[in-house]
Design a protein around this motif. Structure first.
Motif, mmCIF file in Angstrom:
data_model
loop_
_atom_site.group_PDB
_atom_site.id
_atom_site.type_symbol
_atom_site.label_atom_id
_atom_site.label_comp_id
_atom_site.label_asym_id
_atom_site.label_seq_id
_atom_site.Cartn_x
_atom_site.Cartn_y
_atom_site.Cartn_z
ATOM 1 N N ALA A 46 0.694 -1.406 -0.117
ATOM 2 C CA ALA A 46 -0.214 -0.047 -0.210
ATOM 3 C C ALA A 46 0.769 1.153 0.308
ATOM 4 N N LEU A 47 1.904 1.146 -0.844
ATOM 5 C CA LEU A 47 2.190 2.472 -1.190
ATOM 6 C C LEU A 47 1.094 3.425 -1.694
ATOM 7 N N PRO A 48 2.337 4.822 -1.410
ATOM 8 C CA PRO A 48 1.134 5.910 -1.653
ATOM 9 C C PRO A 48 1.430 5.955 -3.584
ATOM 10 N N GLY A 49 0.425 5.641 -4.261
ATOM 11 C CA GLY A 49 0.022 5.922 -5.609
ATOM 12 C C GLY A 49 -0.400 4.586 -6.413
ATOM 13 N N ALA A 50 -0.244 3.204 -5.573
ATOM 14 C CA ALA A 50 -0.132 2.195 -6.719
ATOM 15 C C ALA A 50 -1.783 1.343 -6.562
ATOM 16 N N LEU A 51 -1.990 0.645 -7.341
ATOM 17 C CA LEU A 51 -3.375 -0.062 -7.670
ATOM 18 C C LEU A 51 -3.197 -1.316 -7.252
ATOM 19 N N LEU B 209 -0.531 8.046 -9.533
ATOM 20 C CA LEU B 209 -1.009 9.157 -8.189
ATOM 21 C C LEU B 209 -1.464 8.531 -7.554
ATOM 22 N N VAL B 210 -0.634 9.799 -6.515
ATOM 23 C CA VAL B 210 -1.041 9.634 -5.305
ATOM 24 C C VAL B 210 -2.836 9.948 -4.870
ATOM 25 N N ALA B 211 -3.323 8.675 -4.378
ATOM 26 C CA ALA B 211 -5.107 8.466 -4.380
ATOM 27 C C ALA B 211 -5.735 9.690 -4.017
ATOM 28 N N PHE B 212 -6.583 10.049 -4.152
ATOM 29 C CA PHE B 212 -7.344 11.130 -3.644
ATOM 30 C C PHE B 212 -8.858 10.736 -3.764
#
Lengths: 303, 518
Positions: A46-51, B209-212
């Protein structure tokens, strides 16, 4: 005493790890026994931005399991997020299915009555979800260690109807289910490696009654004998509670409501319902299992 | 080509000069950093950048130079310095989202959009300031201080991609990446007198892209000119297997510059231009022919209310006249559910944010405030000290609307209204309208500190947020000035019809010429 008048009413939820090479939403290995946190990537950490990207093989195996249990495959099923905080839940939510599971309906034949009638346990639903990581509380004094190798491993949850009336039936149901899943080759169903866990919902009633009593959820049991022992213990506890409430009602009129959490066995990770928020995951498109693909599974396993 | 002209060069000019060997990537990187120094982009002045590393950028430029010499094709952005909003994961420079909770965090992986930029030869020179986690319309919500508008340092640059818009407006880079959830590229582009694009939802991969709010988020592009924005979008668009919501629709060529159009002549550089509010942008010459023949432009009445500022209304009318004079038909239309967009947005976006921001828990990375009082206390102090007031407000709002018992009344209802808003757009575009024209914002840039009421701040996005809710592409183009501050006009088209959007924007830009900046 109510112990003689009451019987248990039990529904079981079995969480089974699917036999995939990679995790449910990323390409990490699902191998058991790797050093801690080796099988991880930006997505399952769950690093920032990962999907997340759905593992098609997991859907295939889930569909196969559902067909093996006589379930109806829902043409559209939707992933949702179950939000709660826990250190081994990296995203702060678990991707699971709620309103629209992969499959619904179905049953498991666990034996026959003396008169030769089938004893069938109904399957309410089968849905897909991801596992959390592992918290290790006893390794480092004063600290909890987190291993995220398991985080994101694909599971199916098989939810039974509250059709089970004895701990022996519960054991028979679980053993039959395990056999079916083994035969379908969808899971290793290995208790030791944690690829199978059971939660039980249990209440008690006098036979013949139709209104379910207040239930207790006993979670995270990883052996069938543990399930049987827990159900017996819980039957005793609930009956004793009813007796004491009835005695008190005669004496005072105060009713003591039983706690919905079975303290001896487990704690509830996700807290009370007001703290667990669920909403559809927009990160994933709806999963459409085409009729053709579910039919091809069926054909493969009928042949 | 001369580096002296750097602040006026379009991305296409730079790339063609670099590919032809007339300029070196190193020169471009130096010119960019020099411009940043000259104009005062630093923390105590415009505060445009959160992170940059000139040495590393020059090193990167040098290795590109070597590849150029070995005759490798570096791509359509060869040697073009690009600034990137700080919520897009980059290797090398930190990714903090303008938040204390991620102070110092360096991503170990890179966003797909950045990988593509680099593959096309772009040089990422800086990460730009932003409202914390992209929540805001002024860049005042950054944990690292507000960015100032290069046109008037007393004013905000808009937000949340305020740093990206300011970097381009200040002539530091011809292109910058931003992100949109409800107008966060178009509104600052309008405030800073530059071009801002929000592509169709799914056009650009969100991986990294860091999700909002995942169902609304989209990476967008700020450019000095329409061509810069088109070039930027073209280089990052397209399917990505790492983002299940990215579209495999074909990406057409958007650039006018790709048609072999000669680079426009540019005058002498004016490094002080931005300070006093003059725009150093080199504009394409006005077209000699009518270029919008057969195009129908919709003018939605809900976006031109009686209360609309008359200056903005007049500038929009002038733009609409230009459309007519170029052969387009302007048709009065209605998007009746658009007035519901702000309330719907402020239910859906915080709901998704409350879930997306749960990962910032102090366990694996970023800030951890642990007084040894147990897990719950660690969560509470980490998150209450790590998040600023606006982020906290939205997490609380979102948690509330998703709570059992409120879900149907708020989240589910808002989803239903969102569908109606999208239906309005669909109806308009299937009735023969090719593009919709509206003002980008109800006002020009406002002074720093002028808006303290959150709801008043939210209303800044009143004309932009519908495109995010409907998922359609939209662009803001400068259409003139009021009180010497830039004003933007917005062109919205149907899903995946960025081509028409750029066509209309090109025509408007060319027709207005310098009038767009006067």
């Amino acid at each position: 005493m109510s112990r003689e008048r009451y019987e248990m009413v039990v529904g079981l939820e079995m969480h089974v790890q699917l036999k995939t090479r990679t995790k449910a939403f990323c390409g990490c290995s699902t191998d058991f026994g790797a050093p801690p946190n080796v099988n991880t990537c930006p997505t399952c950490l769950a690093l920032p931005g990962a999907l997340p990207v759905l593992n098609e093989r997991a859907v295939e195996l889930g569909t196969r399991a559902a067909l093996g249990l006589g379930c109806t495959i829902n043409p559209t099923s939707v992933f949702a997020r179950k939000n709660y905080f826990y250190p081994d839940l990296p995203k702060g939510y678990q991707i699971s299915q709620f309103d629209q599971p992969l499959a619904s309906g179905g049953s498991v034949l666990i034996g026959r009555t003396e008169k030769g009638a089938d004893i069938k346990i109904g399957i309410t639903r089968l849905h897909m979800e991801e596992d959390a990581g592992k918290s290790i509380h006893d390794r480092y004094p004063g600290a909890t260690a987190i291993d995220l190798n398991r985080a994101g491993v694909p599971l199916i949850e098989i939810v039974s109807e509250p059709d089970i009336r004895s701990s022996a039936d519960a054991g028979a149901y679980l053993r039959t289910l395990k056999q079916i899943l083994q035969y379908l080759d969808v899971s290793d169903v290995s208790m030791e490696e944690g690829s199978l866990r059971v939660d039980a919902n249990i209440s008690v009633w006098p036979p013949g009654q139709t209104k379910l009593g207040t239930k207790t959820e006993v979670k995270y049991m990883n052996s069938f004998s543990a399930v049987e022992r827990a159900l017996e213990a819980e039957l005793e506890r609930q009956c004793a509670l009813i007796d004491s409430v009835e005695q008190k009602r005669e004496a005072t009129t105060t009713v003591i409501f039983p706690s919905p959490i079975f303290g001896r066995c487990c704690w509830n990770r996700s807290g009370s319902t007001t703290h667990t928020r669920i909403f559809p995951s927009s990160r994933m498109r709806e999963k459409r299992v085409s009729l053709r693909s579910s039919e091809s599974h069926r054909a493969k396993w009928n042949s | 080509m001369s580096v002296e002209n750097f602040t006026m060069l379009g991305a296409a000019d730079i790339a063609s000069a670099v590919r032809a060997g007339d300029a070196s990537p190193t020169e471009m990187v130096r010119a960019s950093f020099n411009r940043a120094r000259d104009i005062g982009a630093g923390h105590d002045e415009l505060n445009i950048f959160l992170h940059s590393d000139q040495e590393a950028s020059e090193h990167e430029a040098k290795s590109m130079q070597e590849r150029l010499q070995s005759a490798a094709d570096i791509g359509i952005l060869a040697g073009v310095p690009v600034a990137v909003k700080d919520n897009i994961a980059t290797l090398g420079l930190p990714t903090t989202c303008g938040s204390k909770i991620l102070a110092g965090y360096v991503s170990p992986y890179e966003a797909t959009a950045i990988t593509r930029l680099r593959a096309n030869g772009a040089l990422v020179v800086a990460k730009t300031n932003m409202d914390e986690f992209a929540m805001g319309s002024s860049t005042e919500n950054s944990a690292f201080g507000p960015t100032r508008n290069p046109h008037d340092v007393r004013c905000v640059p808009g937000g949340s991609s305020g740093g990206s818009a300011a970097a381009v407006a200040a002539g530091i880079t011809p292109i910058a990446l931003g992100s949109e959830t409800g107008g966060s590229v178009r509104q600052p582009a309008a405030f800073c007198g530059v071009v801002g694009v929000k592509p169709t939802y799914g056009r650009v991969s969100r991986y990294g892209l860091v999700a909002f709010a995942s169902s609304l988020d989209q990476i967008g592009v700020v450019g000095r000119t329409v061509d810069d924005a088109a070039l930027g979008l073209e280089s990052i668009a397209g399917f990505d297997k790492m983002d299940s919501t990215s579209s495999d629709a074909e990406v057409p060529v958007y650039r006018l510059s790709a048609l072999g159009k000669p680079a426009p002549e540019v005058g002498a550089p004016d490094t002080e231009a931005m300070r006093i509010g003059r725009n150093p942008v080199a504009l394409p010459p006005p077209p000699s022919a009518k270029t919008l023949e057969g195009i129908v432009i919709g003018k939605p009445r809900e976006y031109f209310p009686d209360t609309l500022d008359t200056n903005i209304k007049d500038l929009c009318e002038r733009a609409l006249d230009r459309f007519r004079s170029m052969g387009a038909t302007v048709r009065d239309i209605s998007l009746p559910r658009s007035p519901l967009a702000i309330p719907v947005y402020y239910i859906l976006a915080p709901a998704e944010a409350s879930s997306n921001l749960a990962r910032f828990d102090g366990v694996r990375y970023g800030l951890r405030v642990d007084s040894g009082k147990g897990l719950k206390a660690m969560y509470e102090s980490t998150r209450s000290q790590g998040f600023g007031p606006e982020v906290t407000r939205r997490i609380l709002l979102g948690t509330y609307v998703l709570s059992a018992g409120y879900y149907d009344a708020y989240y589910k209802k808002a989803q239903a209204v969102r569908t109606l808003i999208a239906d309005d757009f669909r109806a308009v575009f299937t009735s023969g309208v090719n593009a919709i024209f509206t003002p980008t914002t109800p006002t020009p840039a406002f002074p720093v500190g002028a808006i303290s009421d959150p709801y008043e701040m939210y209303l800044n996005d009143i004309f932009t947020v519908t495109a995010n809710l409907a998922g359609v592409p939209a662009i803001s183009v400068p259409i003139g000035r009021m009180r010497r501050l830039p004003v933007g006009g917005q062109v919205i088209t149907a899903h995946f019809d960025e081509y028409t959007m750029f066509r209309v924007a090109y025509a408007l830009e060319a027709s207005l010429g310098q009038e767009a900046h006067q």
